[in-house]
Motif scaffolding. Structure first.
Motif, PDB file in Angstrom:
ATOM      1  N   THR A  26      -6.496 -18.346  13.101  1.00 40.90           N
ATOM      2  CA  THR A  26      -7.390 -17.248  13.852  1.00 40.90           C
ATOM      3  C   THR A  26      -8.355 -16.631  12.898  1.00 40.90           C
ATOM      4  O   THR A  26      -8.993 -15.912  13.508  1.00 40.90           O
ATOM      5  N   SER A  27      -8.590 -17.167  11.691  1.00 41.44           N
ATOM      6  CA  SER A  27      -9.762 -16.782  10.869  1.00 41.44           C
ATOM      7  C   SER A  27     -10.286 -17.765   9.985  1.00 41.44           C
ATOM      8  O   SER A  27      -9.470 -19.015   9.860  1.00 41.44           O
ATOM      9  N   CYS A  28     -11.357 -17.661   9.539  1.00 40.17           N
ATOM     10  CA  CYS A  28     -11.937 -18.663   8.538  1.00 40.17           C
ATOM     11  C   CYS A  28     -12.078 -18.032   7.183  1.00 40.17           C
ATOM     12  O   CYS A  28     -12.179 -16.677   7.080  1.00 40.17           O
ATOM     13  N   PRO A  29     -11.537 -18.918   6.107  1.00 38.15           N
ATOM     14  CA  PRO A  29     -11.715 -18.169   4.794  1.00 38.15           C
ATOM     15  C   PRO A  29     -13.184 -17.759   4.406  1.00 38.15           C
ATOM     16  O   PRO A  29     -13.965 -18.499   4.867  1.00 38.15           O
ATOM     17  N   THR A  30     -13.261 -16.499   3.698  1.00 32.07           N
ATOM     18  CA  THR A  30     -14.580 -16.122   3.612  1.00 32.07           C
ATOM     19  C   THR A  30     -14.785 -16.304   1.733  1.00 32.07           C
ATOM     20  O   THR A  30     -15.914 -16.059   1.451  1.00 32.07           O
ATOM     21  N   ALA A  31     -13.663 -16.529   0.940  1.00 29.99           N
ATOM     22  CA  ALA A  31     -14.004 -16.236  -0.363  1.00 29.99           C
ATOM     23  C   ALA A  31     -14.873 -17.691  -0.731  1.00 29.99           C
ATOM     24  O   ALA A  31     -14.493 -18.904  -0.128  1.00 29.99           O
ATOM     25  N   ALA A  32     -15.600 -17.537  -1.630  1.00 27.75           N
ATOM     26  CA  ALA A  32     -16.308 -18.685  -2.297  1.00 27.75           C
ATOM     27  C   ALA A  32     -15.420 -19.552  -3.325  1.00 27.75           C
ATOM     28  O   ALA A  32     -14.403 -19.064  -3.705  1.00 27.75           O
ATOM     29  N   PRO A  33     -15.836 -20.592  -3.343  1.00 29.11           N
ATOM     30  CA  PRO A  33     -14.883 -21.732  -4.267  1.00 29.11           C
ATOM     31  C   PRO A  33     -15.109 -20.965  -5.691  1.00 29.11           C
ATOM     32  O   PRO A  33     -16.152 -20.621  -6.140  1.00 29.11           O
ATOM     33  N   GLN A  34     -13.825 -21.150  -6.404  1.00 33.62           N
ATOM     34  CA  GLN A  34     -13.970 -20.761  -7.735  1.00 33.62           C
ATOM     35  C   GLN A  34     -14.382 -21.961  -8.966  1.00 33.62           C
ATOM     36  O   GLN A  34     -14.049 -23.147  -8.565  1.00 33.62           O
ATOM     37  N   GLY A  35     -15.147 -21.650  -9.815  1.00 30.35           N
ATOM     38  CA  GLY A  35     -15.562 -22.520 -10.521  1.00 30.35           C
ATOM     39  C   GLY A  35     -16.765 -23.603 -10.135  1.00 30.35           C
ATOM     40  O   GLY A  35     -17.333 -23.126  -9.203  1.00 30.35           O
ATOM     41  N   SER A  36     -16.698 -24.799 -10.621  1.00 30.85           N
ATOM     42  CA  SER A  36     -17.516 -25.660  -9.960  1.00 30.85           C
ATOM     43  C   SER A  36     -16.692 -27.026  -9.507  1.00 30.85           C
ATOM     44  O   SER A  36     -16.267 -27.882 -10.204  1.00 30.85           O
ATOM     45  N   PRO A  37     -16.209 -26.658  -8.376  1.00 30.03           N
ATOM     46  CA  PRO A  37     -15.400 -27.774  -7.877  1.00 30.03           C
ATOM     47  C   PRO A  37     -16.129 -29.137  -7.649  1.00 30.03           C
ATOM     48  O   PRO A  37     -17.280 -29.311  -7.511  1.00 30.03           O
ATOM     49  N   SER A  38     -15.420 -30.340  -7.793  1.00 26.66           N
ATOM     50  CA  SER A  38     -15.829 -31.496  -7.707  1.00 26.66           C
ATOM     51  C   SER A  38     -16.258 -31.813  -6.148  1.00 26.66           C
ATOM     52  O   SER A  38     -15.202 -31.801  -5.303  1.00 26.66           O
ATOM     53  N   PRO A  39     -17.348 -32.372  -6.011  1.00 27.75           N
ATOM     54  CA  PRO A  39     -17.781 -32.590  -4.484  1.00 27.75           C
ATOM     55  C   PRO A  39     -16.905 -33.648  -4.105  1.00 27.75           C
ATOM     56  O   PRO A  39     -16.513 -34.661  -4.799  1.00 27.75           O
TER      57      PRO A  39
END
Length: 198
Positions: A46-59
């Motif tokens: 019922t919702s979408c996460p709003t937090a940005a990914p932490q660090g530098s995730p691998s694409p």
């Protein structure tokens, strides 16, 4: 943003789906009690996460376009996706990539779906619409959205995270000034399919 074909109507002030009306999904996912349709409410969020990914995730997907390139990391249960653009990015043909396959049913071409999504303009790398920023999924019929969005979702399974690099003719070939989309702009989306009902 409204992903509808003719008009860019804002889901929250955006217009990207030919018919993407942003509405939050209710906790009651559509289901088909008759067993004749494809009720794919795979634990619809019922919702979408709003937090940005932490660090530098691998694409999870990197693509060199006709010009520029993109690197996309899909959303998780707790973070929004990351779309990095080396601008100007453009493609001459729409490209779809499944970042992570879901375990739900296959989404029919005529389904009404609930998705979390983020759209970035390849010309300048700027986000022009995001249900992740709003924290609320969008619900719309696939028959009412721009061709590139339908190509990204139809045939996927519910629960999948998907990225699409959308050629101008599959998005807004004449542009959508209200959303900062100019004629000829390629668009990039990262999305998660929460539910689908045929």
């Amino acid at each position: 943003m409204n992903l509808r074909r003719g008009a860019l109507v804002s889901l929250s002030t955006l217009a990207l789906t030919v018919s993407l009306s942003a509405c939050s999904s209710s906790s009651d996912s559509p289901s088909d009690s008759t067993g004749t349709g494809t009720a794919a409410a795979s634990a619809a969020a019922t919702s979408c996460p709003t937090a940005a990914p932490q660090g530098s995730p691998s694409p999870q997907w990197e693509l060199s376009g006709t010009t520029g390139k993109i690197a996309v990391t899909g959303s998780t249960d707790s973070t929004a996706p990351a779309i990095d653009v080396t601008a100007p990015f453009s493609v001459s043909q729409t490209q779809v990539h499944t970042l992570q396959a879901g375990d739900g049913p296959v989404v029919p071409e005529t389904a009404t779906v609930s998705v979390c999504y983020e759209g970035v303009n390849g010309r300048d790398g700027k986000v022009f619409d995001s249900s992740y920023e709003r924290g609320t999924p969008a619900e719309f019929p696939l028959d009412g959205v721009v061709t590139g969005f339908k190509k990204a979702i139809a045939g996927q399974t519910v629960g999948s995270t998907v990225a699409v690099a959308m050629a101008p003719e599959d998005g807004y070939p004449d542009g959508m000034p209200d959303a900062g989309i100019e004629k000829g702009d390629s668009l990039v989306f990262a999305l998660k399919i929460l539910s689908a009902q045929d």
